[in-house]
Design an enzyme around this catalytic site. Structure first.
Site, PDB file in Angstrom:
ATOM      1  N   TYR A   1     -14.510 -11.887   0.872  1.00  0.00           N
ATOM      2  CA  TYR A   1     -15.325 -10.750   0.432  1.00  0.00           C
ATOM      3  C   TYR A   1     -16.595 -11.230  -0.267  1.00  0.00           C
ATOM      4  CZ  TYR A   1     -11.695  -7.482   1.760  1.00  0.00           C
ATOM      5  OH  TYR A   1     -10.803  -6.757   2.498  1.00  0.00           O
TER       6      TYR A   1
ATOM      7  N   ARG B   1      -3.581   6.656   0.080  1.00  0.00           N
ATOM      8  CA  ARG B   1      -3.973   7.881   0.771  1.00  0.00           C
ATOM      9  C   ARG B   1      -2.914   8.537   1.644  1.00  0.00           C
ATOM     10  NH1 ARG B   1      -9.309   5.408   3.081  1.00  0.00           N
ATOM     11  NH2 ARG B   1      -7.863   3.646   2.979  1.00  0.00           N
TER      12      ARG B   1
ATOM     13  N   ARG C   1       0.819  -1.216   0.000  1.00  0.00           N
ATOM     14  CA  ARG C   1       0.000   0.000   0.000  1.00  0.00           C
ATOM     15  C   ARG C   1       0.852   1.265   0.000  1.00  0.00           C
ATOM     16  NH1 ARG C   1      -5.507  -0.429   1.566  1.00  0.00           N
ATOM     17  NH2 ARG C   1      -6.207  -2.444   0.860  1.00  0.00           N
TER      18      ARG C   1
ATOM     19  N   ARG D   1      -7.448  11.359  -6.348  1.00  0.00           N
ATOM     20  CA  ARG D   1      -8.739  10.817  -5.913  1.00  0.00           C
ATOM     21  C   ARG D   1      -9.834  11.872  -5.846  1.00  0.00           C
ATOM     22  NH1 ARG D   1     -11.855   8.291  -5.032  1.00  0.00           N
ATOM     23  NH2 ARG D   1     -12.031   7.174  -3.066  1.00  0.00           N
TER      24      ARG D   1
ATOM     25  N   ASP E   1      -6.748  -3.234  -7.226  1.00  0.00           N
ATOM     26  CA  ASP E   1      -7.292  -3.771  -5.982  1.00  0.00           C
ATOM     27  C   ASP E   1      -7.578  -5.246  -6.208  1.00  0.00           C
ATOM     28  OD1 ASP E   1      -8.461  -2.632  -3.239  1.00  0.00           O
ATOM     29  OD2 ASP E   1      -9.670  -4.323  -3.911  1.00  0.00           O
TER      30      ASP E   1
END
Ligand code: CP3
Length: 342
Positions: free
Chosen positions: A146, A26, A22, A35, A71
């Site tokens: 998921y 962000r 990662r 974004r 992702d």
């Protein structure tokens, strides 16, 4: 050979290579700016934007590898799964997989048709990144978690209930996901990925016995299916201290270790035939540099002499100061050279 690839193959290196799971995202102001204009799935599905997000941390941090910006759920959409990524939450699946007919409805991934934008991004990056590009995919268990939960979950109880209650459907689901993930990773390598990482983020939820019955055969097939491509294969999960030996048995070249197990102990558990990647607690990067430095130095001291890639034990937290990551890269490169990794 770039030091990241050499270390993955347990070859001598001039200094310890480092990248961060990662590393894009962000924590970087330039990603937050991107974004503001684009949704996360739009970035993933637009090769120029995905390449830009991939390269942002390479430019700013000086890491030894670029990880494709995407992702783990991106390839599920062309497999017929209706999904979105909700900011602050994670992937959300409209119709969860809870029965045999749901498993049968999942379509196999044909990478050229289903995810051409991913392959185009990898092709562009392989030509321009200047460091090896890591392709990646979600591992069958973590993707299944998921799909079955319908979104992020604390203890993955629905996933495990499905696994225990309907083992035949579970194995069918693992087989379907495994075949598609293998095709996906092979396509990324064909497009220029120099290494691949299989993210099994939530598999640490299982005991060794259950990992061996319900997961290991399918992950083993993925690594076997990549063996002829001659690129390092990395297998990562969180909370996997009790699974490290089993994970090594699945056949990767590198096992990713979280912060709960020191690397010398992890090395005893995996055995000497795999390299190790890790394992600074990402939360440490929220502390002042004076706290981070000795902890990073201790990790280097406990790492195997050949075959260590410095990383965090899980992904960079969004509130991380990228200045700390930049200093970590410099520290690892400096200390790794002093330790005479070569
Ligand atoms: O730099 C990199 O590592 C590449 C980018 C990357 C993303 N997702 C982008 C992303 C990678 C490697 C992933 C993999 C991924 N996605 C995993 C495996 C790695 C891990 O962390 O265990 C998992 C479990 C997911 C599922 C997922 N997607 C989660 C848990 C989240 C976070 C939700 C949140 O908002 O906190 C996402 C969304 C996501 N994927 C973001 C990014 C940069 C943040 C959301 C955004 O930008 O809106």
């Amino acid at each position: 050979m770039p030091r990241f690839l050499a270390a993955c193959m347990r070859q001598p290196v001039d200094t310890t290579p480092v990248w961060f799971m990662r590393q894009a995202g962000r924590s970087l102001p330039e990603y937050r700016a991107l974004r503001e204009r684009h949704g996360i799935l739009d970035i993933c599905r637009t090769p120029e934007l995905a390449a830009e997000a991939t390269l942002q941390p390479v430019r700013r941090l000086g890491v030894d590898a670029a990880i494709l910006f995407s992702d783990i759920v991106v390839p599920l959409a062309p497999m017929g799964v209706d999904l979105e990524i909700v900011p602050g939450v994670g992937p959300v699946i409209q119709s969860p997989v809870r029965a045999r007919r749901d498993v049968d409805a999942i379509k196999p991934l044909i990478p050229d048709e289903g995810v051409p934008y991913v392959l185009e991004a990898v092709r562009g990056l392989a030509a321009t990144a200047g460091v090896p590009v890591i392709g990646f995919g979600g591992a069958p268990f973590t993707l299944a978690s998921y799909l079955v939960e319908g979104g992020p979950s604390k203890n993955h109880s629905r996933t495990k209930a499905f696994m225990y209650a309907e083992p035949a459907s579970w194995h069918r689901l693992m087989e379907r996901l495994g075949e598609s993930v293998l095709a996906y990773l092979r396509a990324q390598v064909a497009a220029g990925a120099a290494a691949v990482q299989l993210f099994d983020s939530w598999v640490g939820e299982l005991s060794s016995e259950d990992f061996r019955s319900y997961v290991l055969p399918w992950v083993g097939r993925i690594f076997d299916g990549l063996a002829d491509l001659d690129v390092p294969r990395i297998y990562f999960g969180v909370g996997t201290g009790e699974l490290l030996a089993d994970m090594a048995e699945a056949g990767p070249d590198v096992v990713g270790v979280d912060w709960r197990v020191p690397l010398d102990e992890a090395h005893r558990r995996t055995g000497p035939r795999v390299a190790l990647q890790g394992n600074l607690d990402p939360a440490l990067c929220l502390a002042p540099w004076e706290v981070v430095e000795p902890r990073a130095t201790a990790i280097l001291a406990g790492a195997p002499t050949t075959g260590h890639i410095f990383n965090l034990g899980h992904g960079v937290l969004p509130e991380t100061d990228p200045g700390i990551l930049r200093r970590l890269v410099e520290l690892v490169h400096m200390r790794g050279a002093e330790d005479g990794r070569g």
